[in-house]
Write an enzyme that holds these catalytic residues in place. Structure first.
Site, PDB file in Angstrom:
ATOM      1  N   CYS A  67      15.798  33.933   0.104  1.00 14.44           N
ATOM      2  CA  CYS A  67      15.899  32.469   0.149  1.00 14.44           C
ATOM      3  C   CYS A  67      14.479  31.939   0.310  1.00 14.44           C
ATOM      4  CB  CYS A  67      16.719  32.009   1.348  1.00 14.44           C
ATOM      5  SG  CYS A  67      18.495  32.107   1.145  1.00 14.44           S
ATOM      6  N   CYS A  70      19.762  30.733  -2.713  1.00 17.07           N
ATOM      7  CA  CYS A  70      19.490  29.297  -2.661  1.00 17.07           C
ATOM      8  C   CYS A  70      20.465  28.520  -3.541  1.00 17.07           C
ATOM      9  CB  CYS A  70      18.056  29.023  -3.079  1.00 17.07           C
ATOM     10  SG  CYS A  70      17.644  29.811  -4.626  1.00 17.07           S
ATOM     11  N   CYS A  86      14.379  27.598  -5.784  1.00 17.49           N
ATOM     12  CA  CYS A  86      14.801  28.987  -5.644  1.00 17.49           C
ATOM     13  C   CYS A  86      13.631  29.908  -5.983  1.00 17.49           C
ATOM     14  CB  CYS A  86      15.984  29.250  -6.572  1.00 17.49           C
ATOM     15  SG  CYS A  86      16.893  30.730  -6.165  1.00 17.49           S
TER      16      CYS A  86
END
Length: 157
Positions: free
Chosen positions: A7, A79, A87
């Site tokens: 993430c 994400c 992302c």
């Protein structure tokens, strides 16, 4: 197989995924998590959700993808680009999949609403990781192309 759950901040979703995978991983499989811009802390509600589910939180930390102790063979991004979240893109020769989901840390509301968001994140990731682990146990010598298809199928579950 070494999976990286990735993430941006590495404080909630990727941390939860790492802990879940570690708790279920078949022999020869490992997991780590990281962020492209790590928050530097694990969200207390992520730790609470894991503890409430009986999942160990030992050793979990928000960390940068620049300091990974092992090179991953699989990278799963978590994400939610549909929500305007950037992302991270991991470069390298790895199997990649995107398991996008909302960030529970961004949920606003009363205590029950926020707890429910973290519980839902944990539940979705548990379903996805359970499906992955079942496939890995059924086929320990899985090839990259087959694994890619499995990961992408799991992403829509």
């Amino acid at each position: 197989m070494n999976s990286l759950f990735l993430c941006t901040g590495n404080s909630c979703r990727s941390i939860i995924a790492e802990a879940l995978f570690r708790s279920m991983a078949p022999a020869g499989a490992s997991a780590q998590s990281a962020g492209s811009k790590p928050a530097g802390h694990v969200h207390p509600r992520a730790l609470a959700a894991l503890a409430e589910a009986g999942i160990s939180t030992q050793g979990l930390a928000s960390k940068s993808w620049d300091t990974l102790p092992q090179k991953p063979t699989v990278v799963i991004t978590l994400c939610a680009s549909a929500a305007g979240e950037a992302c991270p893109v991991y470069f390298g020769n790895v199997v990649r999949s995107h398991w996008g989901m909302p960030d529970p840390a961004g949920v606003q509301g009363d205590e029950a609403t926020i707890r429910a968001a973290f519980a839902e994140t944990l539940a979705v990731l548990r379903r996805r990781i359970t499906a992955l682990v079942q496939q890995l146990e059924a086929n320990p010598a899985i090839d990259a192309k087959t694994l890619q298809g499995i990961l992408d199928d799991i992403a829509v579950q």
